[in-house]
Design an enzyme around this catalytic site. Sequence first.
Site, PDB file in Angstrom:
ATOM      1  N   THR A  89      -3.590  -7.757 -29.560  1.00 16.84           N
ATOM      2  CA  THR A  89      -2.396  -7.895 -30.398  1.00 16.84           C
ATOM      3  C   THR A  89      -2.814  -8.686 -31.629  1.00 16.84           C
ATOM      4  OG1 THR A  89      -1.789  -9.935 -29.288  1.00 16.84           O
ATOM      5  CG2 THR A  89      -0.820  -7.928 -28.423  1.00 16.84           C
ATOM      6  N   GLU A 109       1.385  -3.329 -27.026  1.00 10.30           N
ATOM      7  CA  GLU A 109       1.559  -3.283 -25.564  1.00 10.30           C
ATOM      8  C   GLU A 109       2.193  -1.978 -25.087  1.00 10.30           C
ATOM      9  OE1 GLU A 109       2.177  -5.853 -27.514  1.00 10.30           O
ATOM     10  OE2 GLU A 109       1.979  -7.778 -26.499  1.00 10.30           O
ATOM     11  N   LYS A 130      19.759 -19.108 -35.894  1.00 14.94           N
ATOM     12  CA  LYS A 130      20.886 -19.543 -35.060  1.00 14.94           C
ATOM     13  C   LYS A 130      21.768 -20.468 -35.886  1.00 14.94           C
ATOM     14  CE  LYS A 130      17.302 -18.671 -32.256  1.00 14.94           C
ATOM     15  NZ  LYS A 130      15.913 -18.873 -32.651  1.00 14.94           N
ATOM     16  N   TRP A 135      24.340 -15.790 -34.291  1.00 16.93           N
ATOM     17  CA  TRP A 135      22.999 -15.344 -34.654  1.00 16.93           C
ATOM     18  C   TRP A 135      23.054 -14.515 -35.937  1.00 16.93           C
ATOM     19  CZ3 TRP A 135      18.692 -15.718 -31.000  1.00 16.93           C
ATOM     20  CH2 TRP A 135      19.049 -16.383 -29.822  1.00 16.93           C
TER      21      TRP A 135
HETATM   22  P1  ADP Z   1       2.165  -7.791 -33.809  1.00 14.32           P
HETATM   23  O1  ADP Z   1       2.964  -8.154 -32.597  1.00 14.32           O
HETATM   24  O2  ADP Z   1       0.987  -8.636 -33.946  1.00 14.32           O
HETATM   25  O3  ADP Z   1       2.975  -7.671 -35.081  1.00 14.32           O
HETATM   26  P2  ADP Z   1       2.404  -5.068 -33.024  1.00 14.32           P
HETATM   27  O4  ADP Z   1       1.963  -3.927 -33.800  1.00 14.32           O
HETATM   28  O5  ADP Z   1       2.213  -4.994 -31.567  1.00 14.32           O
HETATM   29  O6  ADP Z   1       1.635  -6.328 -33.583  1.00 14.32           O
HETATM   30  O7  ADP Z   1       3.903  -5.333 -33.404  1.00 14.32           O
HETATM   31  C1  ADP Z   1       4.977  -4.985 -32.594  1.00 14.32           C
HETATM   32  C2  ADP Z   1       6.229  -5.571 -33.165  1.00 14.32           C
HETATM   33  O8  ADP Z   1       6.514  -5.023 -34.455  1.00 14.32           O
HETATM   34  C3  ADP Z   1       7.457  -5.290 -32.374  1.00 14.32           C
HETATM   35  O9  ADP Z   1       7.578  -6.140 -31.268  1.00 14.32           O
HETATM   36  C4  ADP Z   1       8.563  -5.502 -33.403  1.00 14.32           C
HETATM   37  O10 ADP Z   1       8.901  -6.862 -33.548  1.00 14.32           O
HETATM   38  C5  ADP Z   1       7.922  -5.021 -34.676  1.00 14.32           C
HETATM   39  N1  ADP Z   1       8.381  -3.660 -34.937  1.00 14.32           N
HETATM   40  C6  ADP Z   1       7.772  -2.506 -34.637  1.00 14.32           C
HETATM   41  N2  ADP Z   1       8.527  -1.449 -35.018  1.00 14.32           N
HETATM   42  C7  ADP Z   1       9.645  -1.943 -35.574  1.00 14.32           C
HETATM   43  C8  ADP Z   1      10.837  -1.382 -36.128  1.00 14.32           C
HETATM   44  N3  ADP Z   1      11.014  -0.068 -36.226  1.00 14.32           N
HETATM   45  N4  ADP Z   1      11.795  -2.222 -36.577  1.00 14.32           N
HETATM   46  C9  ADP Z   1      11.634  -3.557 -36.505  1.00 14.32           C
HETATM   47  N5  ADP Z   1      10.545  -4.147 -35.980  1.00 14.32           N
HETATM   48  C10 ADP Z   1       9.565  -3.364 -35.518  1.00 14.32           C
END
Ligand code: ADP
Length: 534
Positions: free
Chosen positions: A185, A330, A437, A442
């Site tokens: 990640t 993940e 918050k 929220w």
């Molecule tokens: P990192 O966690 O390091 O940014 P990832 O590619 O695994 O790398 O990121 C996943 C995260 O990206 C998700 O948990 C979410 O918060 C964000 N994300 C992915 N797609 C979207 C989306 N369509 N809208 C908003 N957030 C998104």
Amino acid sequence: MLGLMMHRPLLVSSLIEHADRHHGHTPIVSRNADGTVYRGSWRSTHNRCRKLANVLQALGVATGDRVGTLGWNHHRHLEAYYAISGMGAICHTINPRLFPEQIAGIILHAEDKILLVDPMFLPLLESLASQLTCVAQVIVMDEPGAHLPPSVLPLLGYEALLQEASSDYEWPEMDERTAAALCYTSGTTGKPKGVLYSHRSTLLHAWAVSLPDSLSFSACDSVLPVVPLFHANAWGFPYAAALVGAKMVLPGPLLDGPNLYQLLESEKVTLTAGVPTVWNNLMQYLQAEGCQLHYLKRLGVGGAACPRTIVSYFEDVQKVSVLPGWGMTETSPVAALTLPKANQVGLVGQARRDWLARSGRPLFGVDMEVVDDEGWPLPHDGHTFGHLMVQGHWVCNGYYKDPSEPLQQGWFPTGDVAVIDEEGFMQITDRAKDMIKSGGEWISSIELEQVAVGHPAIQEAAVIGIHHPHWGERPLLLAVKKPGQVLTAEDLRGYLEQRIAKWWIPEQIEFVDGLPHTATGKLNKAALRAQRGL
Ligand code: ADP
């Protein structure tokens, strides 16, 4: 009683074998760092994959060994994907945009035996050489005839090795649950953690993203992954393209507006995907130059919420269907896409744009739920938000060499906060850590950013929570103006007041020259908070 059907393990090697046998002449096009273009095919790619497997075997790579890659999207990296996983080793894609210390840390954690690197990353690797005790050999993914530079690293040249190698190689049969690839990640919200994909999960994910009610890959497509091969399997593009026998276009490191536009047009690309930042850059260029995309049909957007400006520009002006999606490292990563059901087919104009603000509905093979703080399911009514939980065939159930147990009652907690509507469409409200918050209520930072970038003078915006003596937390809006635009904080406040609830109006609005981004091109809110001592 068991069924009487053949059991064939779902292996990554079967994808490249299929692409060679049935789509052997379909092109693989790859643009080098210097702008020159390589032209191969699925057949030549398979041939070179078998040679690479022989090379790696001769260098002592055995089943289960980790082989790291540090490279842009090009044909050699694609070959590495198939050769490493196909032979039963584990393809560990490393994000070169991580901090050098993080890169050294994950190479050591993964215990990469061999590294395959682009020439431009050699100085980075040299600076880490004394730490990389597990690495026996570094293979430079160079051009034919290139000379290896003097180095403290044990270097070998990719093309020279392939030239000498035999293409006589049989992909081994193995259990489909065998590990195929490893991706850490990007550490936006903590230390990088290793996600270990299996052959089975990779194939099922590739099948799922290929479907018509998904990214809809076809043998008639020319597909260009802008999303890097080092970012969550490039959202399955390398595998899905082989599964259907699509033409593949690999853009290398030149991802700016003019270069991307040139490649999309010259290779008649029909499907592409990447994070919003890339599409924002392309949009600025196309708008400034008045260029038209003639072949592109579908544009996948993920990794972060897709700004409405991008949706309306590509859909209305360029006549390209925008496909927003949600996923994470993940989840392999594609878990949900915003694709119409029969009810949404007729939506046009603002109604379609509002619907496209959803993050997606789950693909078959993945399930989703929103739960409260105690883990109880919340209603799917489109406005009750809770913690987003996922489970499925390509969702991780643990991290590599990490004893922590991420699952909660069989579900993976994503760390995202979301709503699910009556039709099953999910929309991310925020990352749990980024929600503001305010007085027990929220505020969604994503929604506020979306509204702010809707202002014609704003290029990018980030919202973070700042301490407030009465409300606990209030939003701070940091905005970057488009070049040459004149706008005051009061003007922007006035614009926001007409569009959002009064108590959501940011406590402070500041204009900044630029905003920090993570290694995957997303807004880096942790860095913003740190800059302000929050
Ligand atoms: P990192 O966690 O390091 O940014 P990832 O590619 O695994 O790398 O990121 C996943 C995260 O990206 C998700 O948990 C979410 O918060 C964000 N994300 C992915 N797609 C979207 C989306 N369509 N809208 C908003 N957030 C998104």
